[in-house]
Design a protein around this motif. Structure first.
Motif, mmCIF file in Angstrom:
data_model
loop_
_atom_site.group_PDB
_atom_site.id
_atom_site.type_symbol
_atom_site.label_atom_id
_atom_site.label_comp_id
_atom_site.label_asym_id
_atom_site.label_seq_id
_atom_site.Cartn_x
_atom_site.Cartn_y
_atom_site.Cartn_z
ATOM 1 N N GLU A 1 21.759 27.138 -5.073
ATOM 2 C CA GLU A 1 21.759 25.693 -4.796
ATOM 3 C C GLU A 1 23.139 25.236 -4.338
ATOM 4 O O GLU A 1 23.271 24.446 -3.388
ATOM 5 N N ALA A 2 24.188 25.753 -4.986
ATOM 6 C CA ALA A 2 25.550 25.372 -4.613
ATOM 7 C C ALA A 2 25.891 25.866 -3.206
ATOM 8 O O ALA A 2 26.508 25.136 -2.416
ATOM 9 N N VAL A 3 25.491 27.094 -2.888
ATOM 10 C CA VAL A 3 25.770 27.629 -1.554
ATOM 11 C C VAL A 3 24.977 26.876 -0.494
ATOM 12 O O VAL A 3 25.494 26.554 0.583
ATOM 13 N N GLU A 4 23.719 26.578 -0.797
ATOM 14 C CA GLU A 4 22.902 25.801 0.141
ATOM 15 C C GLU A 4 23.532 24.441 0.407
ATOM 16 O O GLU A 4 23.540 23.959 1.543
ATOM 17 N N ARG A 5 24.091 23.836 -0.634
ATOM 18 C CA ARG A 5 24.747 22.536 -0.467
ATOM 19 C C ARG A 5 25.978 22.674 0.421
ATOM 20 O O ARG A 5 26.241 21.817 1.282
ATOM 21 N N GLU B 1 16.415 38.053 -18.299
ATOM 22 C CA GLU B 1 15.967 37.834 -16.930
ATOM 23 C C GLU B 1 15.947 36.346 -16.595
ATOM 24 O O GLU B 1 16.329 35.943 -15.498
ATOM 25 N N LYS B 2 15.529 35.530 -17.557
ATOM 26 C CA LYS B 2 15.495 34.082 -17.318
ATOM 27 C C LYS B 2 16.902 33.534 -17.119
ATOM 28 O O LYS B 2 17.144 32.717 -16.217
ATOM 29 N N ASP B 3 17.857 33.986 -17.936
ATOM 30 C CA ASP B 3 19.241 33.533 -17.777
ATOM 31 C C ASP B 3 19.772 33.911 -16.399
ATOM 32 O O ASP B 3 20.443 33.107 -15.737
ATOM 33 N N ARG B 4 19.500 35.148 -16.000
ATOM 34 C CA ARG B 4 19.997 35.605 -14.693
ATOM 35 C C ARG B 4 19.336 34.824 -13.573
ATOM 36 O O ARG B 4 20.004 34.444 -12.599
ATOM 37 N N ARG B 5 18.048 34.563 -13.696
ATOM 38 C CA ARG B 5 17.349 33.786 -12.666
ATOM 39 C C ARG B 5 17.940 32.388 -12.571
ATOM 40 O O ARG B 5 18.176 31.871 -11.470
ATOM 41 N N ASP B 6 18.208 31.775 -13.716
ATOM 42 C CA ASP B 6 18.792 30.430 -13.719
ATOM 43 C C ASP B 6 20.182 30.435 -13.083
ATOM 44 O O ASP B 6 20.550 29.506 -12.344
ATOM 45 N N GLU B 7 20.955 31.490 -13.373
ATOM 46 C CA GLU B 7 22.293 31.601 -12.789
ATOM 47 C C GLU B 7 22.217 31.731 -11.270
ATOM 48 O O GLU B 7 22.946 31.048 -10.538
ATOM 49 N N LEU B 8 21.333 32.607 -10.796
ATOM 50 C CA LEU B 8 21.179 32.788 -9.355
ATOM 51 C C LEU B 8 20.673 31.520 -8.689
ATOM 52 O O LEU B 8 21.120 31.157 -7.593
ATOM 53 N N ALA B 9 19.740 30.833 -9.330
ATOM 54 C CA ALA B 9 19.205 29.592 -8.761
ATOM 55 C C ALA B 9 20.298 28.542 -8.615
ATOM 56 O O ALA B 9 20.395 27.859 -7.577
ATOM 57 N N ALA B 10 21.150 28.421 -9.633
ATOM 58 C CA ALA B 10 22.244 27.445 -9.572
ATOM 59 C C ALA B 10 23.242 27.815 -8.483
ATOM 60 O O ALA B 10 23.722 26.947 -7.731
ATOM 61 N N ASN B 11 23.563 29.096 -8.384
ATOM 62 C CA ASN B 11 24.504 29.534 -7.359
ATOM 63 C C ASN B 11 23.941 29.345 -5.959
ATOM 64 O O ASN B 11 24.651 28.918 -5.036
ATOM 65 N N ALA C 1 14.400 37.061 -4.149
ATOM 66 C CA ALA C 1 13.192 36.906 -3.342
ATOM 67 C C ALA C 1 12.269 35.860 -3.961
ATOM 68 O O ALA C 1 11.668 35.044 -3.251
ATOM 69 N N ASP C 2 12.187 35.875 -5.281
ATOM 70 C CA ASP C 2 11.359 34.893 -5.972
ATOM 71 C C ASP C 2 11.908 33.479 -5.793
ATOM 72 O O ASP C 2 11.154 32.489 -5.831
ATOM 73 N N LEU C 3 13.213 33.374 -5.575
ATOM 74 C CA LEU C 3 13.856 32.071 -5.360
ATOM 75 C C LEU C 3 13.849 31.648 -3.891
ATOM 76 O O LEU C 3 14.415 30.624 -3.537
ATOM 77 N N GLY C 4 13.226 32.454 -3.044
ATOM 78 C CA GLY C 4 13.070 32.069 -1.648
ATOM 79 C C GLY C 4 13.985 32.751 -0.664
ATOM 80 O O GLY C 4 13.907 32.486 0.540
ATOM 81 N N VAL C 5 14.869 33.638 -1.125
ATOM 82 C CA VAL C 5 15.751 34.362 -0.208
ATOM 83 C C VAL C 5 14.923 35.358 0.598
ATOM 84 O O VAL C 5 14.089 36.075 0.057
ATOM 85 N N VAL D 1 26.872 35.935 2.485
ATOM 86 C CA VAL D 1 27.456 35.441 1.242
ATOM 87 C C VAL D 1 27.063 36.350 0.083
ATOM 88 O O VAL D 1 25.879 36.597 -0.142
ATOM 89 N N GLY D 2 28.068 36.841 -0.642
ATOM 90 C CA GLY D 2 27.808 37.706 -1.782
ATOM 91 C C GLY D 2 28.192 37.069 -3.096
ATOM 92 O O GLY D 2 27.348 36.582 -3.838
ATOM 93 N N SER D 3 29.492 37.044 -3.403
ATOM 94 C CA SER D 3 29.939 36.616 -4.728
ATOM 95 C C SER D 3 29.588 35.171 -5.058
ATOM 96 O O SER D 3 29.342 34.843 -6.219
ATOM 97 N N ALA D 4 29.541 34.289 -4.075
ATOM 98 C CA ALA D 4 29.213 32.892 -4.357
ATOM 99 C C ALA D 4 27.778 32.742 -4.848
ATOM 100 O O ALA D 4 27.450 31.765 -5.527
ATOM 101 N N VAL D 5 26.920 33.694 -4.520
ATOM 102 C CA VAL D 5 25.532 33.670 -5.007
ATOM 103 C C VAL D 5 25.380 34.530 -6.247
ATOM 104 O O VAL D 5 24.810 34.108 -7.253
ATOM 105 N N LEU D 6 25.891 35.759 -6.203
ATOM 106 C CA LEU D 6 25.640 36.712 -7.271
ATOM 107 C C LEU D 6 26.663 36.668 -8.382
ATOM 108 O O LEU D 6 26.438 37.189 -9.473
#
Length: 248
Positions: free
Chosen positions: A22-26, A10-20, A60-64, A236-241
């Protein structure tokens, strides 16, 4: 011999989603800056189709706050499982009238309104459930060249007529327009021009209904073009997930 893949925690997946994210937000922020727009003018909708409810919870935990689905069977189960989360649910797929009652149970916004029969069905279901439902008219820009072309959506020259039907329907609110960059017709391979055309139609719509100012356009591959044209929401789907095996 191929080594078995390590399970994703779960932590790995959360980190992956958070990084993605961040990239989409940028990307969105950079596109807004290039277009002279404020970042707050564009809402990110994360399309979670084929991904599990556990991902929705992490998002949702990451603010979406805005998530989208395109298949009712999957969406209904996922929305029920995540009903405790502060989310706005968007239905973005083609909608058959026999699925309307289910969709209006969880969706806050339907992006794919494209015919009068669907308007009637949505209104009836929303009245039965005592809900207000935001509706976007899906515009098929390829139908400017060929009335029989393309996927779902209303032809540009029929938008205002359909808009009047939504305005007159109890419990429905005309919120704006949606499109997908067309694969055929005069705008094929030209997403910027397609989205600019959608904005022209949006201006006509707002002359009829000033509050119908939502413009849903742009996905992972072309969100910059959508932001440049003036879209208020990007899906946006694949760029985040990421690219993962489908659930089914």
């Amino acid at each position: 011999m191929t080594e078995p893949l390590e399970p994703v925690t779960e932590k790995d997946r959360r980190d992956e989603l958070a990084a993605n994210l961040e990239a989409v937000e940028r990307r969105i922020a950079d596109a807004c800056a290039a277009a002279g727009r404020d970042r707050s003018e564009v809402t990110l909708i994360v399309v979670t189709k084929t991904y599990p409810a556990s991902d929705v919870r992490l998002l949702a935990d990451l603010g979406v706050r805005n998530v989208a689905e395109n298949r009712d069977q999957e969406a209904a189960a996922k929305a029920a499982e995540c009903s405790d989360l502060p989310l706005v649910w968007h239905f973005v797929g083609q909608l058959q009238t026999n699925k309307v009652r289910s969709v209006t149970d969880y969706a806050d916004v339907v992006h794919s309104v494209d015919r009068g029969r669907l308007v009637t069905a949505l209104s009836s279901a929303a009245q039965r459930q005592g809900r207000e439902l935001d509706c976007l008219l899906q515009v098929a820009l390829d139908k400017e060249a060929d009335e029989g072309a393309g996927r779902g959506g209303v032809a540009p020259d029929a938008v205002l007529e359909l808009a009047e039907q939504v305005r007159a329907a109890p419990r429905l609110r005309l919120a704006g327009l949606m499109t997908v960059a067309p694969l055929a017709g005069p705008y094929a391979g030209r997403p910027r021009e397609a989205f600019e055309r959608l904005m022209e139609i949006s201006r006509s719509l707002r002359s009829l209904e000033p509050t119908a100012n939502m413009v849903s356009a742009g996905m992972s591959s072309d969100l910059e073009d959508a932001v440049a044209a003036g879209a208020t929401h990007v899906r946006v789907g694949s760029a985040v997930l990421g690219v993962r095996p489908r659930l089914r």
